[in-house]
Design an enzyme around this catalytic site. Structure first.
Site, mmCIF file in Angstrom:
data_model
loop_
_atom_site.group_PDB
_atom_site.id
_atom_site.type_symbol
_atom_site.label_atom_id
_atom_site.label_comp_id
_atom_site.label_asym_id
_atom_site.label_seq_id
_atom_site.Cartn_x
_atom_site.Cartn_y
_atom_site.Cartn_z
ATOM 1 N N GLU A 33 0.838 -1.205 0.000
ATOM 2 C CA GLU A 33 0.000 0.000 0.000
ATOM 3 C C GLU A 33 0.872 1.254 0.000
ATOM 4 O OE1 GLU A 33 -3.238 0.066 -1.092
ATOM 5 O OE2 GLU A 33 -3.517 -1.468 0.453
ATOM 6 N N THR A 35 2.868 2.212 -2.181
ATOM 7 C CA THR A 35 4.197 1.941 -2.742
ATOM 8 C C THR A 35 4.237 2.222 -4.235
ATOM 9 O OG1 THR A 35 3.495 -0.350 -2.927
ATOM 10 C CG2 THR A 35 4.928 0.180 -1.070
ATOM 11 N N GLY A 122 -16.562 4.615 -3.869
ATOM 12 C CA GLY A 122 -16.013 5.404 -2.771
ATOM 13 C C GLY A 122 -15.658 4.605 -1.533
ATOM 14 N N LEU A 125 -12.542 0.132 -3.424
ATOM 15 C CA LEU A 125 -12.417 -0.990 -4.369
ATOM 16 C C LEU A 125 -12.191 -0.472 -5.784
ATOM 17 C CD1 LEU A 125 -15.092 -3.499 -3.032
ATOM 18 C CD2 LEU A 125 -12.768 -3.067 -2.275
ATOM 19 N N SER A 126 -11.978 0.823 -5.879
ATOM 20 C CA SER A 126 -11.562 1.459 -7.122
ATOM 21 C C SER A 126 -12.595 1.406 -8.232
ATOM 22 C CB SER A 126 -10.239 0.856 -7.591
ATOM 23 O OG SER A 126 -9.391 1.912 -7.911
ATOM 24 N N ASP A 172 -4.265 0.781 -9.518
ATOM 25 C CA ASP A 172 -5.698 0.503 -9.690
ATOM 26 C C ASP A 172 -6.071 0.256 -11.152
ATOM 27 O OD1 ASP A 172 -5.578 1.127 -7.045
ATOM 28 O OD2 ASP A 172 -6.740 2.982 -7.187
HETATM 29 P P1 ADP Z 1 -13.393 4.522 -5.518
HETATM 30 O O1 ADP Z 1 -12.561 4.547 -6.748
HETATM 31 O O2 ADP Z 1 -12.625 4.140 -4.298
HETATM 32 O O3 ADP Z 1 -14.643 3.714 -5.642
HETATM 33 P P2 ADP Z 1 -13.575 7.317 -6.113
HETATM 34 O O4 ADP Z 1 -14.082 8.473 -5.321
HETATM 35 O O5 ADP Z 1 -12.185 7.355 -6.600
HETATM 36 O O6 ADP Z 1 -13.860 6.021 -5.223
HETATM 37 O O7 ADP Z 1 -14.494 7.084 -7.388
HETATM 38 C C1 ADP Z 1 -15.898 7.107 -7.278
HETATM 39 C C2 ADP Z 1 -16.449 7.960 -8.415
HETATM 40 O O8 ADP Z 1 -16.325 7.227 -9.655
HETATM 41 C C3 ADP Z 1 -17.927 8.230 -8.271
HETATM 42 O O9 ADP Z 1 -18.142 9.400 -7.484
HETATM 43 C C4 ADP Z 1 -18.330 8.451 -9.723
HETATM 44 O O10 ADP Z 1 -17.999 9.750 -10.142
HETATM 45 C C5 ADP Z 1 -17.431 7.486 -10.475
HETATM 46 N N1 ADP Z 1 -18.138 6.209 -10.714
HETATM 47 C C6 ADP Z 1 -17.822 5.003 -10.222
HETATM 48 N N2 ADP Z 1 -18.716 4.054 -10.613
HETATM 49 C C7 ADP Z 1 -19.620 4.675 -11.392
HETATM 50 C C8 ADP Z 1 -20.812 4.273 -12.089
HETATM 51 N N3 ADP Z 1 -21.243 3.022 -12.041
HETATM 52 N N4 ADP Z 1 -21.473 5.207 -12.787
HETATM 53 C C9 ADP Z 1 -21.041 6.481 -12.828
HETATM 54 N N5 ADP Z 1 -19.961 6.908 -12.183
HETATM 55 C C10 ADP Z 1 -19.251 6.052 -11.455
HETATM 56 MG MG MG Z 2 -10.895 5.805 -7.069
#
Ligand code: ADP
Ligand code: MG
Length: 385
Positions: A33, A35, A122, A125-126, A172
């Site tokens: 992590e 890294t 969010g 899990l990316s 990721d």
């Molecule tokens: P993580 O990558 O950890 O899940 P992030 O904040 O980096 O969290 O990314 C989440 C963002 O990615 C959401 O706020 C949205 O803008 C976008 N996103 C992810 N999945 C979708 C989806 N199924 N439809 C539309 N946007 C998405």
């Molecule tokens: Mg993300």
């Protein structure tokens, strides 16, 4: 959501059936992590949770996009002009991908898109990388660019870094693009070489999301990067990848306390990733537990990216599993999720312990995902009726 339902939704939105589908998974990092941006080692696996993008090329130069996760909201922009941020927060990921493809000199074409995903957003899990890579797969295919999975991952990282202003490393996007079913991927972030490491069949991957609301993640994340860069520069090297414990000891008088601790984490974490690769190959739970515990402690004390809720979840799950499992925080930290490796029979012990203790201690409810390692980016034409 079933594929049939998704297809009919596409037809309802665009009056024509979709042509093809691009699928890219979320990921969980087993170890390694913070890294990647020091050109070190990481050991993530892609998940079976994935983002699917149905699409159909258009005759004009417009990109139109809907997401099942944000019903009623669409984004639309032309690929001919300059591409700037729009009003749709999530639409900006599609704009960002178009921006970096154009900046790289590729010609884009108009396309109708419908996004659907079971990657939770969010929680580490990316889902953002899954979205970027899936969209990269669409652009690559319709414009017949012939890009490698690695190149698509790099473009996804550029989108995140330069358009969304999140200075993440390459892990990721690369695991989402290149993941292999039933395998973790040892990635050397210096040269992006990968080695697929088979995950023993009897090993379950359990992700527990703390649901702790992350705060100030962007600025804290970027501060950690600056600490690492400063530490490397004071040690007379470009990145911490080439640092050793002996070099760190020599440089200690020049380093601030934080720079020392961040570098200490990166050096020890890189060594743990290599050792964990061997432990995974040998299905050696004792070694995995020691290494994952070491990683968590280092992220808590040296890198300072854990929070009481994730420290608490790790304690709860490790106590429930005892010698039968290995546990640590996963992802960028400041909340987010933890990951447990254990035998299938022991998954219930995690569920019971989390249910009984987590809310009582932290006033939060956790989500538990029992996962398998899934495949990376795939783009498939759809049979038309
Ligand atoms: P993580 O990558 O950890 O899940 P992030 O904040 O980096 O969290 O990314 C989440 C963002 O990615 C959401 O706020 C949205 O803008 C976008 N996103 C992810 N999945 C979708 C989806 N199924 N439809 C539309 N946007 C998405
Ligand atoms: Mg993300």
């Amino acid at each position: 959501m079933s594929f049939e339902l998704l297809s009919s939704k596409f037809e309802e939105l665009y009056q024509q059936p979709a042509d093809a589908i691009s699928i890219a998974p979320g990921r969980v990092n087993l170890i390694g992590e913070h890294t990647d941006y020091s050109d070190g080692f990481v050991l993530p696996c892609a998940l079976e949770y994935a983002t699917r993008v149905l699409y159909r090329p258009r005759a004009d130069d417009k990109i139109v996009v809907h997401s099942m996760s944000y019903p009623g909201e669409k984004d639309e922009f032309s690929v001919s002009g300059d591409i700037a941020k729009g009003d749709s927060q999530w639409g900006n990921y599609i704009r960002g991908m178009a921006f970096v493809f154009k900046r790289a000199g590729f010609t884009l074409k108009g396309v109708d898109l419908l996004i659907e995903s079971d990657v939770p957003q969010g929680c580490g899990l990316s889902s953002s990388a899954a979205l970027e890579v899936a969209i990269g797969g669409v652009f690559n295919t319709i414009a017949e660019l012939g890009l490698s999975a690695q190149r698509i991952a790099l473009l996804g990282q550029e989108c995140e870094n330069d358009f969304m202003d999140i200075k993440c490393g390459i892990m990721d996007q690369l695991i989402s693009a290149e993941g292999e079913k039933s395998h973790a991927l040892l990635i050397d972030c210096e040269n992006l070489k990968t080695e697929a490491i088979s995950i023993p069949e009897d090993l379950s991957i359990v992700i527990v999301n703390s649901n702790y609301k992350r705060k100030l993640v962007g600025s804290e994340y970027n501060n950690r990067r600056i600490d690492c860069e400063q530490a490397a520069s004071k040690m007379g090297i470009k990145v911490l990848r080439s640092a050793t414990m002996a070099m760190l000891a020599d440089a200690k008088p020049q380093l601030s306390e934080n720079e020392y601790k961040r570098a200490h984490h990166v050096i020890t974490e890189n060594a743990r990733v290599i050792a964990a690769t061997v432990a995974l190959k040998n299905n050696d739970m004792d070694a995995l537990r020691e290494l994952m515990t070491g990683s968590h402690v280092s992220l808590r004390d040296d890198f300072e990216v854990t929070v009481p809720a994730t420290d608490g979840l790790v304690n709860i799950c490790q106590a429930a599993l005892g010698e039968r499992g290995a546990v640590r925080m996963t992802g960028g930290g400041f909340g987010g999720a933890i990951v447990c490796l254990c035998r299938a029979d022991d998954v219930d012990a995690i569920k019971t312990a989390v249910e009984e203790q987590y809310y009582a201690q932290f006033n939060l409810t956790a989500d538990i995902y029992v996962c398998k390692a899934g495949h990376g980016l795939t783009v498939q034409a759809l049979a038309t009726a």
